[in-house]
Motif scaffolding. Sequence first.
Motif, PDB file in Angstrom:
ATOM      1  N   LEU A  91      41.035  45.507  26.869  1.00 57.27           N
ATOM      2  CA  LEU A  91      40.395  46.251  27.954  1.00 57.27           C
ATOM      3  C   LEU A  91      39.598  45.257  28.811  1.00 57.27           C
ATOM      4  N   ILE A  92      40.224  44.772  29.871  1.00 56.52           N
ATOM      5  CA  ILE A  92      39.618  43.769  30.748  1.00 56.52           C
ATOM      6  C   ILE A  92      39.040  44.467  31.973  1.00 56.52           C
ATOM      7  N   LEU A  93      37.733  44.411  32.110  1.00 58.19           N
ATOM      8  CA  LEU A  93      37.061  45.026  33.255  1.00 58.19           C
ATOM      9  C   LEU A  93      36.554  43.951  34.204  1.00 58.19           C
ATOM     10  N   PRO A 150      29.501  48.613  39.649  1.00 51.59           N
ATOM     11  CA  PRO A 150      30.712  49.431  39.526  1.00 51.59           C
ATOM     12  C   PRO A 150      31.903  48.590  39.068  1.00 51.59           C
ATOM     13  N   PHE A 151      32.595  49.053  38.051  1.00 50.72           N
ATOM     14  CA  PHE A 151      33.635  48.256  37.407  1.00 50.72           C
ATOM     15  C   PHE A 151      34.961  49.018  37.391  1.00 50.72           C
ATOM     16  N   ARG A 152      36.037  48.250  37.336  1.00 48.64           N
ATOM     17  CA  ARG A 152      37.389  48.783  37.250  1.00 48.64           C
ATOM     18  C   ARG A 152      38.156  47.978  36.202  1.00 48.64           C
ATOM     19  N   LYS A 191      40.737  45.350  35.415  1.00 47.04           N
ATOM     20  CA  LYS A 191      41.131  44.193  36.213  1.00 47.04           C
ATOM     21  C   LYS A 191      42.602  44.272  36.611  1.00 47.04           C
ATOM     22  N   GLU A 192      42.838  44.020  37.882  1.00 45.59           N
ATOM     23  CA  GLU A 192      44.199  44.076  38.401  1.00 45.59           C
ATOM     24  C   GLU A 192      45.084  43.083  37.646  1.00 45.59           C
ATOM     25  N   GLY A 193      46.276  43.538  37.314  1.00 47.83           N
ATOM     26  CA  GLY A 193      47.205  42.687  36.584  1.00 47.83           C
ATOM     27  C   GLY A 193      47.056  42.739  35.077  1.00 47.83           C
ATOM     28  N   THR A 194      46.081  43.527  34.587  1.00 48.12           N
ATOM     29  CA  THR A 194      45.900  43.692  33.141  1.00 48.12           C
ATOM     30  C   THR A 194      46.139  45.149  32.767  1.00 48.12           C
ATOM     31  N   ALA A 195      46.355  45.390  31.489  1.00 54.48           N
ATOM     32  CA  ALA A 195      46.601  46.754  31.016  1.00 54.48           C
ATOM     33  C   ALA A 195      46.006  46.913  29.621  1.00 54.48           C
ATOM     34  N   PRO A 196      45.084  47.854  29.450  1.00 57.53           N
ATOM     35  CA  PRO A 196      44.587  48.128  28.099  1.00 57.53           C
ATOM     36  C   PRO A 196      45.740  48.564  27.203  1.00 57.53           C
ATOM     37  N   GLY A 217      29.688  35.667  34.900  1.00 56.88           N
ATOM     38  CA  GLY A 217      30.943  36.026  35.554  1.00 56.88           C
ATOM     39  C   GLY A 217      31.002  37.453  36.024  1.00 56.88           C
ATOM     40  N   THR A 218      32.198  37.856  36.423  1.00 62.33           N
ATOM     41  CA  THR A 218      32.390  39.196  36.969  1.00 62.33           C
ATOM     42  C   THR A 218      33.513  39.937  36.248  1.00 62.33           C
ATOM     43  N   SER A 219      33.832  39.512  35.035  1.00 67.08           N
ATOM     44  CA  SER A 219      34.826  40.239  34.249  1.00 67.08           C
ATOM     45  C   SER A 219      34.600  39.934  32.776  1.00 67.08           C
TER      46      SER A 219
END
Length: 405
Positions: free
Chosen positions: A400-402, A378-380, A382-387, A144-146
């Motif tokens: 922490l969802i990347l 390169p990772f960020r 994930k939109e819509g999530t918050a550590p 996957g990618t996250s």
Amino acid sequence: MATKPVPDHVPPEMVGDFSLFTSPGMSPTPNGDPHAAVACVHAGPSIFYSPWNTRTGLGTWVITRAADQRRVLQETEAFSSHRSIFASALGEDWPMIPLELDPPSHGVFRSLLNPLFSPKRVTELEPSIRERAATLIDRIASPGTSCDVMKDFAFPFAVNIFLRFLGLPDHRLDTFVGWAKDLLHGDDVRRPAAARTIVSFIDELAAMRRKKPVDDFMSFIVQAQVEGRGLTDEEVRGIGVLIFVAGLDTVAAAIGFDLAYLARNLKDQELLRNEPDRIVLAAEELLRAYPSVQMIRVARKDIDFEGAPIRKGDYVSCATMIANRDPAEFESPNTADLTREDNRHAAFGYGPHRCLGSHLARREIVIGLEEWLARIPPFRIKEGTAPITHGGHVFGIENLILDWA
């Protein structure tokens, strides 16, 4: 949280409204930054009294200057390390060894354990550490990618290394992590229950290794000698509990905070990808910016410390996250500068009780970052999530969802 009255010897003007447990930014907070929240104390006095700066609601003197913290941690005749943080959860009074021993006893046990955590020993462990990191990350990157970094990488990586060191089965990893979370972050019911469970486990493991030793840490401890004698059951327990607890939370938290920072700061992420030789230096700066432990000492005698009337039995807090944001110690202390050099941070403490496992922790963090950046695009966040971050005796991060392309 119930609090005890401010002691009569504390001047009212020296009482500060601050706690690593209850101040703004300390409770579990989406997209929080408890380290930045702590930095507010540097606008005030060099020492003050907080009526509620422990898990149990006890007050502590709070040392805000790094130089003063070093003095407290160095002056073992005035400030004791024996405060039974773990045993108190059971209503008992025995030390975690060597952390809660004072000199000269501390030095005896430190000398016994130092070779097990030496740079030479860590170098021998490095191939297995790197293999474990690569295996976990490849498993994440393949389908996957996250991912949830703490669940999928930070805890399985850091705790597995520690379990191998202790000679414990990897299939119980989730169980051990659950015990640690309940102990370090649980409520008044879960914390003592976890403490009893851990003590029973360590006692049973010690008994097994006495009967049938193998090539592992606990076998070494039950067969070890200090000053010409074997260790008592309480001493074996004190060592076993300390190593067990210390290995389950702090390194994973450091990796989580580091990856959260890099996910939010893509230029620094790119810098480390393009120049991986910088990762060792960067890891030191991230240890400075995002340390996780508050160290507590107990006054052994009445002492006037920088104008504060500390009395015998008072608790004194030397929080690494406060020392590491000291503007007298670091230029632009609230900015993470991955090129910062001469970085005398306090993440591993100071003085004779400086973290026994610091060499191992450093290599785990560096290797974890090296392998992650080499294998994950390169990772960020994930939109819509918050550590979710939290303060306390040990700072931490969850959820922490990347994601990455």
